[in-house]
Enzyme design. Structure first.
Site, PDB file in Angstrom:
ATOM      1  CB  CYS B  50      25.161 -28.953  55.523  1.00 41.81           C
ATOM      2  SG  CYS B  50      26.028 -28.782  53.990  1.00 41.81           S
ATOM      3  CG  HIS B  97      23.664 -11.891  52.304  1.00 36.70           C
ATOM      4  ND1 HIS B  97      24.901 -12.307  52.743  1.00 36.70           N
ATOM      5  CD2 HIS B  97      22.781 -12.863  52.666  1.00 36.70           C
ATOM      6  CE1 HIS B  97      24.770 -13.477  53.350  1.00 36.70           C
ATOM      7  NE2 HIS B  97      23.490 -13.828  53.324  1.00 36.70           N
ATOM      8  N   GLY B 187      43.377 -50.136  50.641  1.00 41.43           N
ATOM      9  CA  GLY B 187      43.444 -49.540  51.982  1.00 41.43           C
ATOM     10  C   GLY B 187      42.111 -48.896  52.308  1.00 41.43           C
ATOM     11  CG  MET B 191      41.508 -38.488  51.983  1.00 40.72           C
ATOM     12  SD  MET B 191      42.951 -37.666  52.549  1.00 40.72           S
ATOM     13  CE  MET B 191      43.046 -36.364  51.352  1.00 40.72           C
TER      14      MET B 191
END
Lengths: 253, 337
Positions: B50, B97, B187, B191
């Site tokens: 991703c 790399h 809640g 998050m």
């Protein structure tokens, strides 16, 4: 020869401590501590075996032998429970106690050099002494786990990170180990108490009464934990205090 | 011989560009083989996650990167604007790399370990398609062994660097394995969902969701395969759960000391972990004074995440040294500096 092997055992325990500290510093777990403790265990076993052979009885005749027996028992329970329950750093935290106990054994005058072979053996007495002192090894290790749990809990509560917290076992694992060690110690102690009741009594009954009181207190702690649970701090402190008090009372008696 | 790595990642390209060049995991082998079918290219591996897509290729003559770009123009519609987001590594830079990528040093989350598995799968897919030979085989094998050494000899993966992962790590420090742990979310915020999801991914057994709006609780519970609890009933659930993630918008404390004290004996004093990610705080600070209760607020979690990041950053130099040292031992005939 006994003293030399016992000194070697001290070297192994010290090495275990150094390797344990190193693993904390590097934040990685290793097998070094366990292997060194195994070395110490074999040395302790050799000395106890030799002295037992010379006595023709369980080698619990002087302060040095009692101290060595406790050190051996503690090392044995560490080797059984530490790696199996992945109780990381239990070895490191145990090393000071084991080292001190071995130094007590080595202290001049504590380990008698001339050993006489006993002609008669009271097997119940052997059971009483052997099992009771072995139980103290488990109780000592439970107390060490209690100290570890207190340290970890305090650090976690304050939100402190670092290698010590990172390398230590989980809070639950420490609490479980402490509880199991108390149970193992108590079961072994029960056998020791039965041996005490059955043996021929020489002198007073004071030490047997003290033993039964300590056995009852450990039993109370264990069953209260099983049935109703106990706040972890109370459990840890009770285990530590009971172990120290038991040792102190026995020394006095 | 020319070896190149042409790629884009989270630092060089926005997500719209990255997703344009992304290759599905099932097509990685085919994509690697596709590179070897280009004129003059003998080896190819395509890595796609991703956060990055990279094309590793070996050609007998110069101009390998140009040939890959031309291929991308045809297959992915590479435009001039897109081109600006690509970086190019060539010859020995490619090995350096690749080692940095596999070791997690080029990742968005410094030192993360997932990338090593992703690179391995990409390489294996290309290898199965016979798209790799002497050069890339040696380069990738070396990168995997270097990454292993980097991870075992440095602290690059020690500590956690995000609030969610810090919370999950703490939960494991308290409970050990999370497979017997029950979680409650108070809640239904994003998050909380993310944190609870992380706990579930590490094995948490069940999840309860409570919210002032029961419909929201139901919807989130359904999403997470959990159970919704009416807001008036959450105190009853408190006696059975181990971890509470709270992020309501309430202007006052939602969980008080009295509420927790009431369930202590019923819980047999088992540890209880509160992750309070609400501002203002949902958990009364006095709750933390209870022996077996651990309360971590957003500030504390952020501080630990920052400490983790600093700790990892300190290790970068040691990692680079290992890579340089190991790559000096890598000899690939024809590969120039």
């Amino acid at each position: 020869m006994d003293r030399q092997v016992l000194i070697l055992a001290c070297v192994f325990v010290a090495l275990a401590a150094v390797l344990g500290l190193r693993s904390v510093r590097h934040g990685a777990r290793g097998w070094g501590t366990t292997v060194s403790m195994l070395g110490a265990f074999l040395c302790q076993l050799y000395v106890l075996g030799e002295r037992g052979r010379m006595h023709g009885q369980c080698p619990l005749h002087d302060v040095g032998e009692v101290a060595l027996f406790i050190a051996w028992s503690q090392t044995m329970f560490y080797l059984i429970t530490g790696p199996a329950f992945r109780t990381s750093l239990l070895g490191l935290f145990s090393t000071p106690v084991i080292l001190i106990t071995q130094i007590i054994a080595l202290w001049p005058g504590n380990l008698e050099q001339t050993v006489t072979k006993e002609l008669s053996v009271d097997y119940w007495r052997e059971v009483h002494l052997g099992f009771s002192v072995m139980a103290y090894g488990a109780f000592a290790l439970a107390a060490v786990a209690g100290v570890m749990a207190l340290v970890l809990r305090q650090k976690l509560k304050k939100g402190l990170s670092g290698n010590l917290v990172g390398t230590m076992s989980s809070v639950t694992n420490l609490d479980t180990s402490l509880h199991r060690l108390n149970i193992v110690g108590w079961v072994i102690f029960t056998v020791g108490i039965i041996g005490g009741v059955m043996m021929k009594v020489e002198g007073g009954l004071a030490h047997l009464i003290v033993a039964v009181i300590i056995w009852s207190l450990y039993g109370l702690l264990i069953f209260r934990k099983i049935w109703k649970g106990l706040p972890p701090k109370v459990m840890a402190w009770s285990t530590i205090i009971l172990f120290v008090a038991a040792l102190w009372i026995f020394a006095a008696v | 011989m020319e070896v190149v790595c042409l790629g884009l990642n989270h630092k060089s390209a926005p997500v719209e560009v990255r997703e344009k060049f992304a290759v599905g995991e099932s097509k990685l082998g085919e994509a690697g083989k596709g590179l070897t079918e280009l004129v003059g290219l003998s080896e190819g591996v395509v890595l796609s996650t991703c956060n990055r897509t990279e094309f590793y290729a070996v050609g007998e003559t110069d101009g390998v990167a140009e040939r890959i770009k031309s291929h991308l123009r045809e297959t992915h519609g590479l435009s001039e604007d897109d081109d600006a987001h690509f970086y190019l590594k060539s010859q020995s830079e490619v090995a350096t790399h690749l080692c940095r990528v596999v070791s997690g040093m080029d990742s968005m989350v410094l030192g993360e370990t997932e990338i090593a598995g992703q690179v391995k799968r990409s390489y294996e897919a290309a290898h199965r398609e016979k798209a790799t030979k002497g050069v890339l085989n040696r380069m990738f094998q070396k990168a995997f062994s270097v990454a292993k050494r980097v991870r075992s000899h440095t602290g690059i993966q020690r500590g956690q660097v995000s609030v969610g992962s810090v919370a999950v790590d703490l939960a494991e420090k308290i409970f050990g394995k999370l497979r017997d742990s029950h979680v409650m979310i108070i809640g239904a915020g994003e998050m909380s969902r993310v944190t609870a999801q992380s706990l579930l991914s590490r094995g948490a057994k069940s999840i309860f969701v409570t919210n002032r709006s029961y419909d929201k609780a139901l919807s989130l519970a359904e999403d997470m395969n959990g159970q919704a609890v009416r807001f008036d009933d959450w105190e009853e659930v408190l006696s059975t759960v181990d971890i509470v993630v709270s992020s309501t918008g309430a202007p006052h404390a939602v969980v008080t000391r009295d509420q927790v004290e009431k369930v202590r004996a019923k819980r047999k004093y088992r540890p209880l972990f509160f992750i309070d990610i609400a501002v203002p705080r949902d958990i009364d600070p006095e709750v933390a004074e209870i022996d077996e209760v651990y309360v971590y607020g957003l500030d504390m979690l952020s501080r630990l995440a920052e400490e983790g990041h600093q700790q990892r950053t300190k290790e970068v130099e040691a990692c680079e040294l290992i890579i340089t040292e190991e790559l000096q031992k890598l000899v690939i005939p024809g590969l120039t500096k």
